[in-house]
Design a protein around this motif. Structure first.
Motif, PDB file in Angstrom:
ATOM      1  N   PRO A 163      76.019  20.636 -32.869  1.00 45.82           N
ATOM      2  CA  PRO A 163      75.512  21.214 -34.119  1.00 45.82           C
ATOM      3  C   PRO A 163      75.634  20.259 -35.302  1.00 45.82           C
ATOM      4  O   PRO A 163      76.420  19.328 -35.282  1.00 45.82           O
ATOM      5  N   VAL A 164      74.784  20.523 -36.307  1.00 42.17           N
ATOM      6  CA  VAL A 164      74.778  19.703 -37.512  1.00 42.17           C
ATOM      7  C   VAL A 164      74.863  20.616 -38.730  1.00 42.17           C
ATOM      8  O   VAL A 164      74.584  21.814 -38.654  1.00 42.17           O
ATOM      9  N   ASP A 165      75.261  20.027 -39.854  1.00 44.87           N
ATOM     10  CA  ASP A 165      75.104  20.672 -41.146  1.00 44.87           C
ATOM     11  C   ASP A 165      73.866  20.034 -41.755  1.00 44.87           C
ATOM     12  O   ASP A 165      73.935  18.952 -42.351  1.00 44.87           O
ATOM     13  N   GLY A 166      72.724  20.692 -41.563  1.00 46.14           N
ATOM     14  CA  GLY A 166      71.464  20.098 -41.973  1.00 46.14           C
ATOM     15  C   GLY A 166      71.408  19.718 -43.431  1.00 46.14           C
ATOM     16  O   GLY A 166      71.089  18.563 -43.772  1.00 46.14           O
ATOM     17  N   PRO A 167      71.695  20.647 -44.365  1.00 52.45           N
ATOM     18  CA  PRO A 167      71.616  20.301 -45.789  1.00 52.45           C
ATOM     19  C   PRO A 167      72.535  19.147 -46.183  1.00 52.45           C
ATOM     20  O   PRO A 167      72.192  18.330 -47.028  1.00 52.45           O
ATOM     21  N   ALA A 168      73.720  19.061 -45.564  1.00 47.60           N
ATOM     22  CA  ALA A 168      74.667  17.996 -45.915  1.00 47.60           C
ATOM     23  C   ALA A 168      74.383  16.690 -45.181  1.00 47.60           C
ATOM     24  O   ALA A 168      74.796  15.618 -45.621  1.00 47.60           O
ATOM     25  N   GLY A 169      73.692  16.765 -44.033  1.00 50.27           N
ATOM     26  CA  GLY A 169      73.439  15.566 -43.245  1.00 50.27           C
ATOM     27  C   GLY A 169      74.629  15.139 -42.421  1.00 50.27           C
ATOM     28  O   GLY A 169      74.810  13.952 -42.133  1.00 50.27           O
ATOM     29  N   ASP A 170      75.443  16.125 -41.994  1.00 53.00           N
ATOM     30  CA  ASP A 170      76.665  15.823 -41.242  1.00 53.00           C
ATOM     31  C   ASP A 170      76.553  16.283 -39.787  1.00 53.00           C
ATOM     32  O   ASP A 170      75.915  17.298 -39.495  1.00 53.00           O
ATOM     33  N   VAL A 171      77.209  15.543 -38.895  1.00 55.37           N
ATOM     34  CA  VAL A 171      77.491  16.042 -37.551  1.00 55.37           C
ATOM     35  C   VAL A 171      78.808  16.805 -37.655  1.00 55.37           C
ATOM     36  O   VAL A 171      79.800  16.271 -38.139  1.00 55.37           O
ATOM     37  N   VAL A 172      78.819  18.055 -37.174  1.00 59.78           N
ATOM     38  CA  VAL A 172      79.983  18.899 -37.452  1.00 59.78           C
ATOM     39  C   VAL A 172      80.837  19.191 -36.227  1.00 59.78           C
ATOM     40  O   VAL A 172      81.806  19.940 -36.326  1.00 59.78           O
ATOM     41  N   GLY A 173      80.532  18.623 -35.092  1.00 61.28           N
ATOM     42  CA  GLY A 173      81.370  18.872 -33.927  1.00 61.28           C
ATOM     43  C   GLY A 173      80.602  18.882 -32.637  1.00 61.28           C
ATOM     44  O   GLY A 173      80.748  19.796 -31.818  1.00 61.28           O
ATOM     45  N   ALA A 174      79.746  17.882 -32.430  1.00 56.05           N
ATOM     46  CA  ALA A 174      78.962  17.819 -31.205  1.00 56.05           C
ATOM     47  C   ALA A 174      79.895  17.744 -30.001  1.00 56.05           C
ATOM     48  O   ALA A 174      80.770  16.871 -29.943  1.00 56.05           O
ATOM     49  N   VAL A 183      81.259  14.538 -39.733  1.00 55.31           N
ATOM     50  CA  VAL A 183      81.000  13.119 -39.993  1.00 55.31           C
ATOM     51  C   VAL A 183      79.736  13.004 -40.838  1.00 55.31           C
ATOM     52  O   VAL A 183      78.667  13.459 -40.418  1.00 55.31           O
ATOM     53  N   PRO A 184      79.786  12.396 -42.024  1.00 53.26           N
ATOM     54  CA  PRO A 184      78.624  12.310 -42.914  1.00 53.26           C
ATOM     55  C   PRO A 184      77.643  11.209 -42.480  1.00 53.26           C
ATOM     56  O   PRO A 184      77.477  10.184 -43.154  1.00 53.26           O
ATOM     57  N   VAL A 185      76.984  11.423 -41.376  1.00 57.52           N
ATOM     58  CA  VAL A 185      76.138  10.391 -40.766  1.00 57.52           C
ATOM     59  C   VAL A 185      75.026   9.949 -41.701  1.00 57.52           C
ATOM     60  O   VAL A 185      74.766   8.752 -41.877  1.00 57.52           O
ATOM     61  N   ARG A 186      74.347  10.915 -42.319  1.00 56.80           N
ATOM     62  CA  ARG A 186      73.220  10.548 -43.193  1.00 56.80           C
ATOM     63  C   ARG A 186      73.679   9.666 -44.342  1.00 56.80           C
ATOM     64  O   ARG A 186      73.067   8.628 -44.633  1.00 56.80           O
ATOM     65  N   ARG A 187      74.751  10.049 -45.007  1.00 58.72           N
ATOM     66  CA  ARG A 187      75.220   9.263 -46.153  1.00 58.72           C
ATOM     67  C   ARG A 187      75.682   7.873 -45.732  1.00 58.72           C
ATOM     68  O   ARG A 187      75.322   6.866 -46.361  1.00 58.72           O
ATOM     69  N   VAL A 188      76.452   7.802 -44.647  1.00 58.05           N
ATOM     70  CA  VAL A 188      76.982   6.512 -44.205  1.00 58.05           C
ATOM     71  C   VAL A 188      75.858   5.553 -43.837  1.00 58.05           C
ATOM     72  O   VAL A 188      75.859   4.377 -44.238  1.00 58.05           O
ATOM     73  N   LEU A 189      74.876   6.030 -43.081  1.00 61.21           N
ATOM     74  CA  LEU A 189      73.800   5.141 -42.640  1.00 61.21           C
ATOM     75  C   LEU A 189      72.852   4.791 -43.779  1.00 61.21           C
ATOM     76  O   LEU A 189      72.307   3.680 -43.823  1.00 61.21           O
ATOM     77  N   SER A 190      72.647   5.694 -44.714  1.00 59.28           N
ATOM     78  CA  SER A 190      71.812   5.368 -45.869  1.00 59.28           C
ATOM     79  C   SER A 190      72.464   4.266 -46.695  1.00 59.28           C
ATOM     80  O   SER A 190      71.802   3.306 -47.115  1.00 59.28           O
ATOM     81  N   GLU A 191      73.776   4.380 -46.918  1.00 61.02           N
ATOM     82  CA  GLU A 191      74.487   3.345 -47.686  1.00 61.02           C
ATOM     83  C   GLU A 191      74.518   2.022 -46.937  1.00 61.02           C
ATOM     84  O   GLU A 191      74.389   0.953 -47.543  1.00 61.02           O
ATOM     85  N   ALA A 197      67.667   8.336 -46.101  1.00 59.71           N
ATOM     86  CA  ALA A 197      67.820   8.792 -44.724  1.00 59.71           C
ATOM     87  C   ALA A 197      67.668  10.303 -44.607  1.00 59.71           C
ATOM     88  O   ALA A 197      67.969  11.060 -45.539  1.00 59.71           O
ATOM     89  N   LEU A 198      67.191  10.720 -43.442  1.00 57.67           N
ATOM     90  CA  LEU A 198      67.124  12.125 -43.047  1.00 57.67           C
ATOM     91  C   LEU A 198      67.867  12.270 -41.732  1.00 57.67           C
ATOM     92  O   LEU A 198      67.862  11.352 -40.902  1.00 57.67           O
ATOM     93  N   LEU A 199      68.499  13.422 -41.523  1.00 54.43           N
ATOM     94  CA  LEU A 199      69.197  13.682 -40.272  1.00 54.43           C
ATOM     95  C   LEU A 199      68.780  15.029 -39.725  1.00 54.43           C
ATOM     96  O   LEU A 199      68.633  15.996 -40.471  1.00 54.43           O
ATOM     97  N   ASP A 200      68.568  15.069 -38.400  1.00 52.80           N
ATOM     98  CA  ASP A 200      68.220  16.323 -37.750  1.00 52.80           C
ATOM     99  C   ASP A 200      68.701  16.282 -36.312  1.00 52.80           C
ATOM    100  O   ASP A 200      69.063  15.213 -35.798  1.00 52.80           O
ATOM    101  N   LYS A 201      68.693  17.446 -35.672  1.00 53.25           N
ATOM    102  CA  LYS A 201      69.063  17.487 -34.263  1.00 53.25           C
ATOM    103  C   LYS A 201      68.009  16.766 -33.427  1.00 53.25           C
ATOM    104  O   LYS A 201      66.826  16.740 -33.770  1.00 53.25           O
TER     105      LYS A 201
END
Length: 416
Positions: A163-174, A183-191, A197-201
């Motif tokens: 699962p993800v937190d879509g609005p936040a762009g986080d992986v929340v416990g796959a 894990v704030p994947v969208r923010r980390v990879l954008s920086e 960046a966009l993140l989705d399942k």
């Protein structure tokens, strides 16, 4: 990807001055959907916009390099009309599929064509920061290999297991990424990459890729069943992806499959995802007398499943029984989703699909059609993806293109 076929319908525009950006995207989307090209007169008829509005928009799109003039077409009264086509090199997008054992990166042009790709192995036990640093390096290397100018890159799309937190762009416990809790994947990879960046399942990304490949069917409504490390479904209704309130719609892995097997982490026994994991299928094959195979790591399990599927394709009874039982379990889930949403198309894809395709396409369609409630009104079509094995990575890039260049009626809403 193959050029999309002529669609049944195109979004309509508005002649109100305030929605110029929306209208521009409506016109661009209409051109994209008609690979052979459209004239300005045809665009006005398709979109409902005035001839003057269409003319102004086309001038802007030509200046931005998003469309090109592609010769003239005549055949009727009046002078020949200039045809407009999408410019593949007008913009590009980067897509990343973060799988538990491999990262796949692609660069797509505006038509959805892959101009560069790469993949690199991942260690499932590696900490998130180490994995994301490797992903960022792969993005940089793949973009450099593509030769695409930096100012033509629209953004970066990232497809991840849920699962993800879509609005936040986080992986929340796959469950297949141990230690990835919030894990704030969208923010980390954008920086790290300097790209928006966009993140989705991954299942959602796969469904978006299928739409951009012209594979949404006559009504634009379909389910994409993604077979990989886990199983999930991307749901599309009339061209709109259903993400749910948090971005986690389509988690069919916890639907009851057969009530057998080990207890799932959710507390149920016989969940579809648990019964159809790579390891579970291999263990079922070994219990049936096949193998044995070394199952010490993920790669060993993956190779063993490949052997099971090969034996099934060759007609070895024990292997056929295992794969066909897996197909029957999936067919139950497909029937439930298809009848719930009244779909006329179901698409399969994902890393395991090439191995399972032959048996699944023999077993699943007759089972699903036999349970279809609306069969007298329409027959459900069941097929494999048009995009190929990299559907999640391609879909990740398509997320960016779709966000930037697909019309969204929400932009017409204004706050009071």
């Amino acid at each position: 990807m193959a050029a999309p076929p002529r669609p049944a319908a195109v979004r309509r525009g508005s002649n109100l001055p305030r929605v110029g950006d929306y209208n521009r995207v409506v016109v661009l989307d209409a051109v994209r959907r008609h690979a052979e090209g459209l004239s300005r007169v045809e665009l006005a008829a398709l979109t409902g916009l005035s001839a003057q509005t269409v003319s102004n928009i086309c001038r802007h799109l030509l200046e931005q390099g998003l469309v090109v003039e592609a010769g003239k077409q005549g055949g009727g009264p009046g002078k020949p009309r200039t045809m407009l086509q999408l410019a593949p090199s007008g913009r590009y997008a980067v897509g990343v599929h973060l799988d538990p054992v491999v990262v796949t990166t692609v660069v797509l042009d505006l038509r959805g064509g892959v101009v560069a790709r790469s993949d690199a192995p991942l260690a499932p036990e590696a900490p998130p920061e180490e994995t994301l640093a490797l992903v960022a390096a792969e993005v940089a290397a793949t973009v450099e290999a593509s030769g695409v100018p930096a100012d033509r890159l629209t953004g970066l799309g990232v497809a991840v297991p849920g699962p993800v937190d879509g609005p936040a762009g986080d992986v929340v416990g796959a469950p297949n990424l141990p230690g990835w809790a919030r894990v704030p994947v969208r923010r980390v990879l954008s920086e790290a990459t300097g790209l928006p960046a966009l993140l989705d399942k991954d299942v959602v990304a796969a469904a978006v890729a299928e739409m951009w490949a012209g594979g949404a069917g006559p009504t634009g409504s379909f389910a994409f069943f993604y077979l990989g490390t886990g199983i999930g479904t991307g749901l599309v209704l009339r061209g709109e992806v259903l993400r749910g309130s948090s971005g986690n719609a389509g988690e069919v892995g916890h639907l009851a499959a057969d009530g057998e097997g080990p207890v799932c982490e959710c507390g149920q026994r016989g969940c579809l995802g648990e019964r159809n994991t790579t390891r579970s299928l291999v263990l079922q094959a070994q219990a049936a007398g096949l193998g044995p195979w070394p199952l010490d790591d993920v790669l060993g399990v993956d190779r063993a499943l490949g052997e099971v599927c090969r034996l099934a394709d060759e007609g070895v009874p024990a292997a056929v029984a295992v794969v066909d039982a897996a197909a029957a379990r999936v067919a139950r889930a497909v029937s439930g989703v298809q009848n719930l949403l009244d779909l006329d198309l179901v698409v399969f894809g994902g890393p395991l699909w090439p191995r399972l395709e032959r048996r699944f396409l023999e077993v699943v369609p007759p089972l699903v059609r036999g349970r279809e409630v609306a069969a007298p009104l329409h027959a459900v079509q069941i097929r494999g993806t048009r995009v190929g094995r990299d559907v999640a990575a391609v879909g990740a890039a398509c997320l960016v293109l779709d966000d930037a260049f697909s019309p969204r009626s929400s932009v017409l809403l204004v706050s009071s």
